[in-house]
Design a protein around this motif. Structure first.
Motif, PDB file in Angstrom:
ATOM      1  N   ASP A  96      25.120  -0.273 -18.201  1.00 40.38           N
ATOM      2  CA  ASP A  96      23.760   0.201 -18.424  1.00 40.38           C
ATOM      3  C   ASP A  96      23.727   1.024 -19.708  1.00 40.38           C
ATOM      4  O   ASP A  96      24.538   1.926 -19.911  1.00 40.38           O
ATOM      5  CB  ASP A  96      23.312   1.043 -17.238  1.00 40.38           C
ATOM      6  CG  ASP A  96      21.829   1.362 -17.309  1.00 40.38           C
ATOM      7  OD1 ASP A  96      21.385   1.835 -18.361  1.00 40.38           O
ATOM      8  OD2 ASP A  96      21.135   1.146 -16.300  1.00 40.38           O
ATOM      9  N   SER A 130      21.506   6.110 -12.784  1.00 37.05           N
ATOM     10  CA  SER A 130      22.339   5.058 -12.215  1.00 37.05           C
ATOM     11  C   SER A 130      21.561   4.216 -11.208  1.00 37.05           C
ATOM     12  O   SER A 130      20.615   4.686 -10.572  1.00 37.05           O
ATOM     13  CB  SER A 130      23.569   5.679 -11.541  1.00 37.05           C
ATOM     14  OG  SER A 130      24.327   4.693 -10.867  1.00 37.05           O
ATOM     15  N   SER A 131      21.996   2.975 -11.060  1.00 36.05           N
ATOM     16  CA  SER A 131      21.420   2.079 -10.054  1.00 36.05           C
ATOM     17  C   SER A 131      22.396   1.822  -8.921  1.00 36.05           C
ATOM     18  O   SER A 131      22.339   0.792  -8.268  1.00 36.05           O
ATOM     19  CB  SER A 131      21.025   0.750 -10.707  1.00 36.05           C
ATOM     20  OG  SER A 131      22.155   0.137 -11.311  1.00 36.05           O
ATOM     21  N   ARG A 169      21.395  -3.648  -6.266  1.00 38.60           N
ATOM     22  CA  ARG A 169      21.690  -2.250  -6.551  1.00 38.60           C
ATOM     23  C   ARG A 169      20.369  -1.495  -6.662  1.00 38.60           C
ATOM     24  O   ARG A 169      19.564  -1.801  -7.531  1.00 38.60           O
ATOM     25  CB  ARG A 169      22.504  -2.111  -7.831  1.00 38.60           C
ATOM     26  CG  ARG A 169      23.901  -2.709  -7.732  1.00 38.60           C
ATOM     27  CD  ARG A 169      24.618  -2.713  -9.073  1.00 38.60           C
ATOM     28  NE  ARG A 169      25.975  -3.214  -8.931  1.00 38.60           N
ATOM     29  CZ  ARG A 169      26.305  -4.497  -8.896  1.00 38.60           C
ATOM     30  NH1 ARG A 169      25.361  -5.425  -9.015  1.00 38.60           N
ATOM     31  NH2 ARG A 169      27.566  -4.877  -8.762  1.00 38.60           N
ATOM     32  N   GLY A 215      18.518   2.044  -7.365  1.00 41.83           N
ATOM     33  CA  GLY A 215      18.678   3.355  -7.980  1.00 41.83           C
ATOM     34  C   GLY A 215      17.473   4.230  -7.715  1.00 41.83           C
ATOM     35  O   GLY A 215      16.584   3.901  -6.929  1.00 41.83           O
ATOM     36  N   VAL A 262      15.236  -1.237  -9.104  1.00 38.08           N
ATOM     37  CA  VAL A 262      16.167  -2.156  -8.445  1.00 38.08           C
ATOM     38  C   VAL A 262      16.817  -3.027  -9.506  1.00 38.08           C
ATOM     39  O   VAL A 262      16.144  -3.492 -10.442  1.00 38.08           O
ATOM     40  CB  VAL A 262      15.432  -3.034  -7.413  1.00 38.08           C
ATOM     41  CG1 VAL A 262      16.388  -4.002  -6.751  1.00 38.08           C
ATOM     42  CG2 VAL A 262      14.755  -2.175  -6.368  1.00 38.08           C
ATOM     43  N   ASN A 263      18.106  -3.272  -9.351  1.00 32.80           N
ATOM     44  CA  ASN A 263      18.840  -4.172 -10.223  1.00 32.80           C
ATOM     45  C   ASN A 263      19.402  -5.306  -9.368  1.00 32.80           C
ATOM     46  O   ASN A 263      20.081  -5.054  -8.368  1.00 32.80           O
ATOM     47  CB  ASN A 263      19.964  -3.432 -10.953  1.00 32.80           C
ATOM     48  CG  ASN A 263      20.720  -4.337 -11.903  1.00 32.80           C
ATOM     49  OD1 ASN A 263      21.708  -4.943 -11.532  1.00 32.80           O
ATOM     50  ND2 ASN A 263      20.251  -4.424 -13.138  1.00 32.80           N
ATOM     51  N   GLU A 271      16.253  -6.318 -13.862  1.00 37.03           N
ATOM     52  CA  GLU A 271      15.914  -4.967 -13.407  1.00 37.03           C
ATOM     53  C   GLU A 271      14.400  -4.855 -13.216  1.00 37.03           C
ATOM     54  O   GLU A 271      13.620  -5.295 -14.067  1.00 37.03           O
ATOM     55  CB  GLU A 271      16.396  -3.914 -14.407  1.00 37.03           C
ATOM     56  CG  GLU A 271      16.202  -2.494 -13.930  1.00 37.03           C
ATOM     57  CD  GLU A 271      16.774  -1.476 -14.903  1.00 37.03           C
ATOM     58  OE1 GLU A 271      16.962  -0.323 -14.500  1.00 37.03           O
ATOM     59  OE2 GLU A 271      17.021  -1.847 -16.071  1.00 37.03           O
ATOM     60  N   THR A 296      11.613  -1.815 -12.241  1.00 36.91           N
ATOM     61  CA  THR A 296      11.545  -0.351 -12.174  1.00 36.91           C
ATOM     62  C   THR A 296      10.228   0.115 -11.574  1.00 36.91           C
ATOM     63  O   THR A 296       9.206  -0.577 -11.643  1.00 36.91           O
ATOM     64  CB  THR A 296      11.701   0.263 -13.576  1.00 36.91           C
ATOM     65  OG1 THR A 296      10.656  -0.228 -14.421  1.00 36.91           O
ATOM     66  CG2 THR A 296      13.050  -0.103 -14.179  1.00 36.91           C
TER      67      THR A 296
END
Length: 342
Positions: free
Chosen positions: A21, A73-74, A102, A104, A108-109, A129, A131
């Motif tokens: 990232d 961080s995610s 993932r 965060g 979301v990733n 990603e 957001t």
């Protein structure tokens, strides 16, 4: 239909994927640069204070880097599964892939990587990603992803976090992310104040700020855990497998750092009450009341020269005058003191 680089013309090409990232990379680079700078000047510190100084710098930079890194961080809630699933809409072809999720504090990733990567005359390697930070609209990002024609597994997981999803994950994780992020920013400000106070003769207040730093980190974890457990978990079925999520590295490293700050703050409070002189000596702030606990400048004292008090000064000495000078002085003072005895 596969004339444009073996991909369907109505799908956009793959965007470049950075292995880390970019925001995390910037945060890590800043703190690593600061650490390297302090290590370069470390040989200029002599004596016992070198080890103490290095320990303080490394611990402080570690705490600050963790607070900033986990905020972007995610890796707060993570999950990964290997499955055989459909690849594109309106297609019966299936692929073997590793699907990762993932979650965060800001979004979301979702990752999709084929096993092998080359399948159906395509390179299956996606990292998308979505957001929900302030100023971002998750629903719009999801609509754009559908227009781009992203693979089914990516759209399926992203749809679970939309505001209209019956799972309710959007409001759950968005609320948890906002409050946890706010607590971490307050913890970062407390960390800055702790560093300022520990460089001044107010060590006890620096310890209190360390306690506050750890307290706000733990409070953020409590808010995150509470908000994410308000609703029952939503089943995530991907082909023949089910994706299960759990707390990720960002959650556990924040817990560890929060407990470390609490421990350091309590240790400083106890040391201030039991051994204040030794605490000041550790931070190179000796007061001169106990010479056995002081560090001389030759032992590594930085920007704190030790001045000698009047009690440590040499005893006053009587300097005898020569006989001729004594007689001359007596003659000058003879009119005021008739009896002048040498």
């Amino acid at each position: 239909m596969a004339t444009l680089g073996h991909t369907f013309p109505f799908y956009v090409g793959h965007k470049p994927i950075f292995p880390v990232d970019t925001t995390l990379a910037v945060v890590i680079a800043i703190f690593v640069t600061a650490l390297v700078t302090f290590i370069i000047i470390l040989p200029g510190i002599r004596g016992k204070m070198r080890l103490f100084w290095l320990l303080r710098v490394v611990t402080s930079l570690f705490i600050g880097a963790v607070i900033l890194a986990v905020n972007f961080s995610s890796e707060w809630f993570v999950g990964q599964v290997s499955t055989k699933t459909s690849y594109k809409a309106f297609s019966s072809e299936r692929i073997s892939a590793d699907v990762g999720l993932r979650v965060g504090l800001g979004g979301v990733n979702i990752t999709l990587k084929g096993t092998p990567v080359q399948q159906l005359n395509e390179t299956i390697n996606y990292n998308e990603e979505f957001t929900w930070r302030l100023g971002k609209n998750y629903a719009e990002e999801y609509a754009k992803a559908m227009e781009k024609g992203l693979p089914d597994p990516v759209l399926y997981l992203a749809e679970k976090f939309t505001p209209n999803s019956p799972c309710g994950l959007h409001g759950q994780y968005r609320l948890a992310g906002h409050y946890t992020s706010a607590m971490l920013w307050v913890a970062f400000l407390c960390w800055l104040l702790a560093n300022v106070m520990l460089s001044m003769p107010v060590l006890v207040y620096g310890g209190h700020m360390l306690l506050a730093t750890g307290l706000f980190q733990l409070l953020g974890l409590l808010l995150f855990s509470t908000a994410t457990s308000l609703t029952p978990p939503c089943a995530l079925h991907l082909g023949t497998a089910t994706l299960h999520t759990h707390h990720g590295p960002a959650f556990w490293i924040t817990l560890t750092t929060g407990l470390l700050c609490m421990l350091l703050g309590l240790a400083m409070a106890v040391a201030h009450r039991m051994q204040p002189q030794r605490l000041k000596a550790f931070f190179n702030q000796s007061t001169g009341k106990d010479p056995s606990l002081e560090w001389n400048p030759e032992e590594g004292g930085l920007l704190s020269p030790r001045y000698r008090s009047t009690a440590e000064g040499p005893e006053p000495q009587d300097i005898p005058l020569s006989e001729a000078s004594s007689e001359a002085w007596c003659k000058e003072e003879h009119h005021r003191e008739p009896d002048c005895a040498l």
